[in-house]
Design an enzyme around this catalytic site. Structure first.
Site, short mmCIF file in Angstrom:
data_model
loop_
_atom_site.label_atom_id
_atom_site.label_comp_id
_atom_site.label_asym_id
_atom_site.label_seq_id
_atom_site.Cartn_x
_atom_site.Cartn_y
_atom_site.Cartn_z
N LYS A 81 0.84 -1.19 0.00
CA LYS A 81 0.00 0.00 0.00
C LYS A 81 0.88 1.25 0.00
CE LYS A 81 -3.73 2.29 2.58
NZ LYS A 81 -4.63 2.22 3.75
N SER A 156 -9.01 3.63 2.73
CA SER A 156 -7.92 4.07 1.89
C SER A 156 -7.14 2.91 1.26
CB SER A 156 -6.96 4.93 2.72
OG SER A 156 -6.36 4.19 3.78
N SER A 180 -10.15 1.84 6.89
CA SER A 180 -9.44 1.70 5.62
C SER A 180 -9.11 0.28 5.22
CB SER A 180 -8.17 2.55 5.64
OG SER A 180 -8.48 3.92 5.65
#
Length: 473
Positions: A81, A156, A180
């Site tokens: 990520k 996210s 997220s």
């Protein structure tokens, strides 16, 4: 290629170690799929040169031929990520300010993923500095949902979840402050696990105060998620609040007859839900009943407006502390999205008394949750308040006729586990009449990560939703 990319991470690992498929073939299959599908969903960013990745896969094959395996992820493609640092790979944090930053170090959990044998192929897209449960930024653009490319992939960890759903990755890492790992799991019909705070150590800037955000695993099976969690987790002195090392080995066939499940729903009408979402999640409770649990509605007895104030205060405080120096530079401030500026400016207005009041609210919420666990063994809550929405929106301004007064109010459903530091498994709840996925959170007692994963595995065994791949091609 289709057979390779549809394997679970554990099955892929077994095939590689049995030498029934080569690391080279695996890399070629994933790179070919990324080439075809990633332009349609924009999940993988900062992809490394194919020639380098092919060379690393070939080296991984030679190592296995010599009897040397680095671990269960040996030769498996992995994208980190874009909020976590991976040595030698651009880490933008979704921000124009950092668009050229190339770290010379790995975050702790990335070190461990690399040490377990993964070949890090690039990054997964994330919103600017992780703010907002919709993955878009001015560096790479928006990530689209594989189940409908006109819709958001959430955030996210939207890039990670979309990549998993589209079979661009077999397993992925993510992080979670305000859902997220949970919101994108719901939006993309995959699994996200928010571990107990301290389970996965980090090199974060706020080592003592940043007790809301955690790193954790995502996958298409509970077994994959557990295995990646065990790779990421464990004590590290560089994180002073990290928990002692504990290898989690959930019993995937545990009997839950007689377990007590509490349904939090919409917190007594406090939360607004897009029509269809709450009903779909409530229907998923039948799966727990089929497992032999009792399911009961939890009466709403905590002032959720007070909890929201506490959450917002903490959020302002942490964002302002983390990004205040960038904000002070007019050139850097001009590159920030409005939501970032809003967080920082609100944070700069806070007093020490405000922070103490937010801490008191958090403590009260924790004590309230402990009382709930006297009556229930697990709590269930939706993972999102809306279905995946138009990808061109910055965020939903209205839900079920109720105005959303902040950029993240439409995701208020996730703040409870965060504020109490509880483990939560985001599991699919099926598909609405619109064909779009949604999901639920299975929430456990403090540090009861193993128990949550055991119930998640039992739930997974009763449903077929995870096998419904998107038709994107």
């Amino acid at each position: 290629m289709e057979n390779i990319v549809n394997l679970s991470a554990l099955d892929l690992s077994a095939a590689i170690h049995a030498r029934s498929v080569s690391c080279l073939a695996v890399m070629e299959a994933y790179l070919a799929r990324i080439e075809v599908l990633n332009p349609k969903i924009n999940a993988i960013v900062s992809l490394r040169e194919a020639s380098e990745l092919i060379a690393e896969a070939d080296a991984a094959d030679r190592a296995l031929a010599d009897g040397r395996s680095r671990g269960w992820l040996h030769g498996i493609p992995f994208a980190i990520k874009d909020l976590s640092e991976a040595k030698g790979i651009r880490c933008t944090y979704g921000s124009q300010i950092y668009k050229d930053f190339v770290p010379d170090f790995d975050d702790i959990h990335v070190e461990r993923i690399r040490a377990a044998g993964a070949i890090i192929i690039g990054k997964t897209n994330a919103p600017e500095m992780g703010l907002g449960s919709h993955t878009y930024n001015t560096v790479f653009g928006a990530t689209r949902n594989p189940y409908d490319v006109a819709r958001s992939a959430g955030g996210s960890s939207g890039g990670a979840a979309a990549a998993l759903a589209a079979r661009l990755l077999p397993v992925a890492d993510g992080s979670d402050m305000m859902g997220s790992l949970r919101n994108p799991a719901a939006f993309n019909n995959v699994i996200g696990f928010r571990p107990s705070f301290g389970r996965v150590p980090s090199l974060g800037n706020e080592l003592y105060l940043g007790q809301h955000a955690v790193n954790g695993p995502m996958g298409r099976s509970v077994a994959d998620v557990v295995t990646l969690l065990n790779t990421q987790a464990g004590y590290d002195a560089r994180d002073p609040l990290s928990l002692p090392t504990e290898i989690l080995l959930p019993d995937q066939r545990k009997d839950f007859s007689g377990a007590r499940v509490g349904w939090l729903g919409d917190h007594g009408g406090h939360l607004a839900f897009e029509p269809g979402v709450l009903d779909l999640c409530r229907d998923a409770l039948d799966v727990f009943r089929a497992l032999g649990t009792s399911v009961a509605d939890v009466p709403a007895r905590f002032d959720m407006d007070r909890l929201w104030w506490g959450w917002r205060t903490y959020r302002h405080f942490l964002v302002a502390g983390g990004q205040g120096a960038d904000y002070a530079d007019p050139d850097k401030r001009s590159k920030m999205k409005p939501e970032m500026i809003w967080e920082i400016e609100n944070g700069q207005r806070l007093s020490a008394t405000d922070i103490l009041a937010a801490s008191a609210i958090r403590s009260d919420w924790y004590r309230y949750v402990l009382e709930l666990f006297d009556r229930y063994d697990f709590l269930i809550l939706p993972s999102a308040q809306v279905f995946p929405f138009d990808v061109t929106l910055d965020w939903p301004k209205e839900v079920a006729g109720r105005a959303m007064d902040t950029y993240h109010r439409w995701m208020e459903v996730v703040i409870g586990p965060t504020m109490a530091g509880l483990p939560a498994a985001a599991m699919p709840a099926g598909f609405g009449g619109n064909g779009l996925p949604s999901g639920i959170q299975i929430i456990g007692r403090p540090r009861a990560d193993k128990a949550v994963l055991e119930l998640a595995a039992a739930y997974e065994a009763q449903v077929d939703w995870l096998g419904r791949a998107p038709s994107i091609s």
